[in-house]
Design an enzyme around this catalytic site. Structure first.
Site, PDB file in Angstrom:
ATOM      1  N   ASP A 104      -0.784  -3.044   8.868  1.00 39.61           N
ATOM      2  CA  ASP A 104      -2.179  -2.589   8.905  1.00 39.61           C
ATOM      3  C   ASP A 104      -2.316  -1.244   9.620  1.00 39.61           C
ATOM      4  O   ASP A 104      -3.259  -0.499   9.353  1.00 39.61           O
ATOM      5  CB  ASP A 104      -3.053  -3.620   9.620  1.00 39.61           C
TER       6      ASP A 104
ATOM      7  N   PRO B 113      -3.666   2.817   4.851  1.00 41.91           N
ATOM      8  CA  PRO B 113      -4.468   2.533   3.666  1.00 41.91           C
ATOM      9  C   PRO B 113      -4.241   1.096   3.215  1.00 41.91           C
ATOM     10  O   PRO B 113      -3.150   0.548   3.376  1.00 41.91           O
ATOM     11  CB  PRO B 113      -3.931   3.530   2.627  1.00 41.91           C
ATOM     12  N   ASP B 114      -5.271   0.487   2.675  1.00 43.87           N
ATOM     13  CA  ASP B 114      -5.183  -0.870   2.127  1.00 43.87           C
ATOM     14  C   ASP B 114      -4.747  -0.742   0.669  1.00 43.87           C
ATOM     15  O   ASP B 114      -5.540  -0.360  -0.194  1.00 43.87           O
ATOM     16  CB  ASP B 114      -6.539  -1.574   2.236  1.00 43.87           C
ATOM     17  N   ILE B 115      -3.485  -1.044   0.394  1.00 48.13           N
ATOM     18  CA  ILE B 115      -2.915  -0.762  -0.925  1.00 48.13           C
ATOM     19  C   ILE B 115      -3.618  -1.536  -2.025  1.00 48.13           C
ATOM     20  O   ILE B 115      -4.066  -0.964  -3.022  1.00 48.13           O
ATOM     21  CB  ILE B 115      -1.407  -1.062  -0.930  1.00 48.13           C
ATOM     22  N   ILE B 116      -3.735  -2.849  -1.873  1.00 43.27           N
ATOM     23  CA  ILE B 116      -4.299  -3.652  -2.965  1.00 43.27           C
ATOM     24  C   ILE B 116      -5.785  -3.351  -3.169  1.00 43.27           C
ATOM     25  O   ILE B 116      -6.284  -3.344  -4.298  1.00 43.27           O
ATOM     26  CB  ILE B 116      -4.048  -5.165  -2.734  1.00 43.27           C
TER      27      ILE B 116
ATOM     28  N   LYS C 255     -12.149  -7.103  -1.308  1.00 43.05           N
ATOM     29  CA  LYS C 255     -11.212  -6.224  -2.004  1.00 43.05           C
ATOM     30  C   LYS C 255     -11.371  -6.262  -3.520  1.00 43.05           C
ATOM     31  O   LYS C 255     -10.604  -5.632  -4.250  1.00 43.05           O
ATOM     32  CB  LYS C 255      -9.772  -6.588  -1.617  1.00 43.05           C
TER      33      LYS C 255
ATOM     34  N   LYS D 211      14.139  11.250  19.533  1.00 38.97           N
ATOM     35  CA  LYS D 211      14.095   9.927  20.134  1.00 38.97           C
ATOM     36  C   LYS D 211      13.386   9.983  21.480  1.00 38.97           C
ATOM     37  O   LYS D 211      13.678  10.844  22.320  1.00 38.97           O
ATOM     38  CB  LYS D 211      15.520   9.386  20.322  1.00 38.97           C
TER      39      LYS D 211
ATOM     40  N   PHE E 287      -2.193 -11.107  -1.672  1.00 34.81           N
ATOM     41  CA  PHE E 287      -1.642 -12.167  -0.823  1.00 34.81           C
ATOM     42  C   PHE E 287      -2.348 -12.109   0.528  1.00 34.81           C
ATOM     43  O   PHE E 287      -2.705 -11.021   1.001  1.00 34.81           O
ATOM     44  CB  PHE E 287      -0.138 -11.994  -0.631  1.00 34.81           C
TER      45      PHE E 287
ATOM     46  N   ASN F  12       7.931  -6.122  10.201  1.00 36.21           N
ATOM     47  CA  ASN F  12       7.609  -7.539  10.326  1.00 36.21           C
ATOM     48  C   ASN F  12       8.759  -8.362   9.760  1.00 36.21           C
ATOM     49  O   ASN F  12       9.765  -7.815   9.306  1.00 36.21           O
ATOM     50  CB  ASN F  12       6.287  -7.859   9.618  1.00 36.21           C
TER      51      ASN F  12
END
Length: 396
Positions: free
Chosen positions: A279, A307-310, A345, A289, A327, A210
């Site tokens: 995500d 995985p959702d880190i926070i 969360k 390649k 965030f 991103n």
């Protein structure tokens, strides 16, 4: 903070226009004193325009004789910074010579002093210059060591003026250190922060990422460090310079970033999830390649959830974790989505920001807790970091 910036006539003096701009963005009042040689390298008018103050060069001010100008400037400043400082300037002030406006002010000031040398490698390493710096250090003059790299003279070696961020941090840390621990509310606090974007590989040549620059996380890290925190930054893909004094662990994928944060989670008093974490990741990474097939117009990638880190860290909350802050970058229904994440969360606070600011130098945020929300006006990310860290201190 009142900063008097002295500029010598080295090639690096052209960088001072941007340095003055960055210092003003940080909220500091800047006055500039430059040598006549420096005025041949960079326009005094440009520095006046950026600093919003008169640039001083002449010992004899023809417009006003009511002030002893070098004394007035010498007593005005909180910090006197000379950047770039030349071999000639260092040699003169080390031996008590005050034969121009800059050296005269330097001899008269009792403010904090920081010298940032920038010159040819052989000049910097010359034993005479090294002895002069040691002599000045014994008189409580502070030095910021130059960086190594390709110099303007074509030599590879030490002598480059440090990055603006490094100089600004040195100025602020020098000023804060004089105030003692009372002005370091995060002294002894262990802070863990994730920074930058993640990279999810498709094959050896391609990946999903991103536009996160990592600037917001770096600025928060620096502000927390300035206020006494022991900061560990888990850093992914960033496009900004990482300060040399920041403890950094590199982790590029979401899985790797989670693994690294779990190593430091137990000892962290504050955890901030500032990274722009993907995500999803590619289900089947190709070791080779992926070649283009002229007969195939569409290629489909199967993505699986990361995985959702926070959230994982919040669920794994230890007794030490006083605060866990996330965030939330949103393009639509920002407040609703951010508050939903805050609750789902189990976070202590969440910072809402608009996706349009990703990769920008500025930010506009809302700091949200379970009982309150505070919207803040748009400002540069360094100032945004200060606002965020102050909210965290208030929560503590």
């Amino acid at each position: 903070m009142k900063i008097l910036l002295g500029i010598c006539g080295g090639i690096a003096s052209y960088k001072c226009v941007d340095l003055v701009s960055q210092l003003r963005k940080c909220g500091h009042d800047i006055r500039v004193v430059m040598t006549h040689n420096a005025s041949k390298m960079v326009s005094p008018l440009a520095l006046e325009t950026i600093s919003k103050n008169h640039v001083h060069m002449n010992m004899w001010n023809e417009e006003e004789y009511s002030k002893v100008e070098h004394i007035e400037l010498a007593t005005w400043a909180d910090v006197f910074v000379v950047a770039p400082a030349s071999y000639n300037f260092i040699g003169k002030v080390a031996n008590g010579i005050a034969d121009d406006f800059l050296t005269t002010i330097f001899s008269a000031t009792t403010s904090l002093k920081l010298i940032c040398p920038a010159m040819n490698t052989n000049m910097y390493l010359n034993p005479i210059n090294q002895d002069n710096m040691k002599k000045l250090t014994s008189y409580d003059v502070n030095f910021l060591e130059p960086e190594s790299g390709m110099l303007a003279c074509g030599v590879m070696g030490i002598g480059r003026l440090p990055k603006h961020e490094t100089i600004i941090n040195a100025i602020e840390n020098l000023y804060e250190d004089t105030k003692g621990n009372s002005n370091k509310p995060l002294l002894g606090v262990n802070l863990l922060i994730t920074v930058g974007g993640t990279i999810e590989k498709i094959d050896p040549a391609r990946y999903i990422t991103n536009g996160s620059s990592g600037r917001m996380g770096i600025e928060i890290s620096q502000e927390a460090t300035r206020l006494g925190a022991n900061v560990t930054a888990i850093v992914g893909n960033v496009s900004v310079d990482i300060p040399d004094d920041l403890k950094v662990i590199r982790a590029y994928s979401a899985k790797d970033m989670l693994a690294e944060t779990l190593k430091f989670n137990k000892n962290a008093d504050i955890i901030i999830g500032c990274a722009a974490v993907s995500d999803y990741r590619v289900a089947n990474y190709s070791e080779s390649k992926i070649k283009k097939d002229e007969k195939v117009d569409k290629v489909f990638l199967e993505l699986i959830k990361n995985p959702d880190i926070i959230k994982t860290l919040a669920n794994d909350r230890s007794a030490n974790n006083k605060l866990i802050i996330g965030f939330s970058a949103e393009s639509d229904n920002g407040m609703e989505n951010a508050k939903g994440k805050l609750q789902r969360k189990s976070l202590d606070a969440i910072v809402l920001n608009d996706t349009s600011y990703i990769g920008s130098d500025n930010n506009k945020i809302t700091f949200i807790t379970p009982t309150n929300s505070k919207s803040m006006t748009e400002c540069n990310k360094k100032e945004t970091a200060r606002l965020i860290v102050q909210e965290i201190i208030d929560l503590l």
